[in-house]
Design an enzyme around this catalytic site. Structure first.
Site, PDB file in Angstrom:
ATOM      1  N   GLU A  68       0.737  -0.949   0.015  1.00 13.03           N
ATOM      2  CA  GLU A  68      -0.007  -0.013  -0.205  1.00 13.03           C
ATOM      3  C   GLU A  68       0.761   1.427   0.022  1.00 13.03           C
ATOM      4  OE1 GLU A  68      -3.269  -0.721   3.034  1.00 13.03           O
ATOM      5  OE2 GLU A  68      -2.221  -2.452   3.388  1.00 13.03           O
ATOM      6  N   ARG A 113       5.805 -13.279   9.911  1.00 11.27           N
ATOM      7  CA  ARG A 113       6.575 -11.976   9.274  1.00 11.27           C
ATOM      8  C   ARG A 113       8.105 -12.101   9.884  1.00 11.27           C
ATOM      9  NH1 ARG A 113       2.678  -7.514   9.466  1.00 11.27           N
ATOM     10  NH2 ARG A 113       4.395  -5.978   9.917  1.00 11.27           N
ATOM     11  N   LYS A 149       4.579   0.977  11.243  1.00 12.09           N
ATOM     12  CA  LYS A 149       4.531   2.228  10.338  1.00 12.09           C
ATOM     13  C   LYS A 149       4.356   3.311  11.282  1.00 12.09           C
ATOM     14  CE  LYS A 149       3.702   0.649   5.629  1.00 12.09           C
ATOM     15  NZ  LYS A 149       2.922   0.696   4.533  1.00 12.09           N
TER      16      LYS A 149
END
Length: 630
Positions: A90, A333, A343
């Site tokens: 994204e 992850r 983030k």
């Protein structure tokens, strides 16, 4: 430009009332320490993974994990002719180390099995997105050594998503809901109680079509209505409790302008984008495992592979009809200790001025670690070493640092630099004495060739390489003691010069004329060797000494009542002025060297100039943290 690093809220878009599941919380992550792989298996710029594949296209020799096993089985059964993957970031922030693992997996699987990988921007939340992030992400993927098959955007498919939504309404699988966000949460239920149907769930098809088209026309205010899937409000998986598919958001989009006052939700757009592109294996991290039933529901109910009329807007643009049914597979992850990978939290560090932007060399962003001196090969090696699994783990930072050391040990030429200079005067050499000495550029690889290094009567050595009162076991220079100057001969310290405050300013030493390289006297046993830079020829340089950004392994723990920002390492960056041999000053930006006996350093990507050198320490020569150092 990539350096205009604006502070943006980079949270991942999700259904506007939030999301939850009934799945048990996994156990606390386990720590993964440095494994002992075969370095010859590591991909490199000269030998990427695809060049080490088996000749029959069955995948890379010696690389096996559960995802590659699935791909091999799908190829063997004939379910697919070749894998098609995608990396779907994204554009709401900068990529970090965790994304490097996903990039290597998505592009690596495609390359290893003769398939293809798209780069697709899931740009469905324009309020959080920026073309600057798009440019940075493309730069990161190229830097890591990968090339996408096609560059796509979810926004390319907005017309298809809309037509698919109308199909769901006509099938009775979607409805327009007027509940507010607070009411939706109240109706949703809990982890132990089923939800309740929306009072608008039984609207007629005609009414839903009319309302949805009016949403599309921009008649309603933001948040006034949503289009929701009609699945099961009693489902044990809360993601299936009639999730939102569209919301009203009258925000201009970077690609489509003000054409759309409604935008699809992430789960809906992501699943259909995969189906449109003919993705065979949609590789996602474990937090999407509970979203997989919704992913499959969207794919199956819309059935793009058998609904060519929905693809008409794409065919009109000249895009091929590649629609098929994708399969989502989840993997763990890449979580590192001594850092944070949220983030939102990284954004807070930038906004608070605690770091110098997203490309600060202490940041775990790809732009940051690239500036720190990490190489594409080291990150590909890191991805290979940590492997692919279904279990979340906390990876020790030393694994990442070890990958960089292994890469640069082979790839980086050697230079001499003095970071904390102390002058040495060789009193038995005449004033103005100088000569050129020949040094190998790499002690383990003759192909690097040799270089000339100027040597003179006055030199700089590291201050820590001299002790007037040496501790036990000290093997470097002391008063009356001898040490070997790297490649120049053996010197003895005869006198110490101090200033009025008692600080040592210079050492007067004697060079043994019989100990020059190649002479018999050079063979006598001397315990210590030190590096040096000619004071007459050394180039002043700014040297930035970077270290880990946090002082505790788990900055997010919170058990001590502190936040991650309270655990910032005050010594994570020091800037000193030292001297480098002339050959290092001419380095190209991003060129790495091993500064002998000191560590690996890189010419700063932006600030380095031959007339004003700036080097960043990438990593020390050995792991000082495991020994309790910093």
């Amino acid at each position: 430009m990539l350096r205009n690093l604006r502070a943006k809220d980079c949270r991942k878009p999700c259904p506007w009332w939030g999301s939850a599941t009934l799945r048990a919380v996994p156990p606390r992550s386990v720590l993964v320490s440095q494994p002992s792989p075969n370095p010859s298996d590591a991909p490199s710029a000269d030998h990427p993974a695809s060049e080490r594949d088996s000749p029959n296209g069955a995948g890379p020799i010696g690389r096996h994990d559960f995802i590659r096993t699935i791909v091999r089985d799908d190829l063997a059964s004939g379910r697919i002719a070749a894998p098609r993957t995608r990396f779907p970031p994204e554009p709401n922030g900068y990529l970090h180390i965790g994304h490097a693992k996903a990039i290597c997996l998505d592009f690596g699987i495609a390359a290893e099995f003769g398939g293809s990988c798209n780069l697709r921007f899931d740009d469905t939340n324009p309020a959080k997105e920026d073309p600057e992030y798009v440019a940075a992400i493309q730069d990161d993927v190229h830097w890591l050594g990968f090339q996408w098959h096609a560059l796509r955007h979810a926004s390319d498919y907005f017309e298809v998503f809309y037509l698919a939504a109308e199909k769901l309404i006509r099938q009775g699988d979607a409805f327009v809901c007027d509940l507010t966000a607070e009411e939706v949460r109240a109706y949703r239920g809990t982890l132990t109680e089923a939800g309740r149907n929306s009072p608008y769930r039984d609207r007629s098809v005609d009414e839903n079509i009319d309302l949805f088209r009016r949403m599309r026309a921009g008649e309603f205010a933001d948040g006034a209505r949503t289009l929701r899937a009609k699945i099961d409000m009693a489902s044990g998986n809360i993601n299936l409790r009639d999730p939102a598919l569209y919301r009203i958001k009258q925000v201009e989009h970077q690609n489509t302008g003000d054409a759309w006052p409604i935008y699809p939700m992430y789960d809906y757009a992501h699943s259909l984008s995969d189906a449109i592109e003919g993705i065979t294996h949609s590789l996602c991290t474990l937090e999407f495992e509970d979203h997989r039933p919704l992913y499959d529901w969207c794919v199956d109910k819309v059935d793009l592979a058998h609904s060519p009329e929905l693809l008409a807007p794409l065919l009109a643009k000249g895009l091929p009809n590649e629609a098929s049914k994708p399969r989502q597979i989840e993997f763990s992850r890449a979580n590192l200790n001594y850092t944070v990978m949220s983030k939102r939290k990284l954004m807070s560090l930038v906004q608070a001025g605690l770091v110098d932007g997203w490309d600060d060399p202490r940041m775990p962003t790809l732009q940051g670690i690239r500036r720190r001196g990490y190489t594409p090969a080291s990150l590909r090696l890191f991805a290979e070493r940590i492997g692919i699994s279904k279990q979340n783990s906390l990876i020790d930072y030393s694994v990442l640092e070890g990958c960089l050391r292994d890469d640069l040990d082979a790839a980086a030429a050697r230079r001499m630099a003095v970071i904390d200079p102390l002058k040495v005067v060789l009193t038995n050499l005449p004033d103005g004495f100088e000569e050129s000495l020949s040094f190998p550029n790499h002690p383990k690889d003759d192909s690097f060739g040799t270089r000339s290094v100027p040597f003179s009567r006055e030199l700089w050595i590291e201050r820590e390489d001299f002790e007037e009162v040496p501790p036990k076991g000290f093997k470097r220079l002391t008063t009356g003691g001898e040490v070997r100057l790297r490649g120049a001969g053996i010197i003895r310290c005869d006198a110490v010069v101090k200033d009025g405050d008692g600080r040592i300013t210079a050492l007067h030493c004697t060079l043994d004329p019989e100990s020059r390289p190649g002479m018999e006297g050079a063979n006598r046993k001397i315990k210590g060797t030190v590096h040096w830079v000619s004071a007459a020829h050394g180039i002043p340089a700014q040297i930035r000494l970077y270290d880990r950004l946090f002082v505790v392994p788990d900055p997010d723990d919170g058990g001590d009542g502190k936040t991650y920002q309270d655990h910032l390492n005050p010594d994570s960056r020091r800037s000193v002025h030292g001297y480098i041999e002339p050959g290092a000053a001419n380095a190209a930006p991003e060129q790495s060297f091993q500064f002998e006996r000191t560590g690996y350093f890189v010419a700063d990507r932006y600030d380095h100039r031959p007339d004003a050198p700036v080097f960043n320490r990438s990593v020390t020569l050995r792991d000082t943290w495991s020994a309790g150092g910093a």
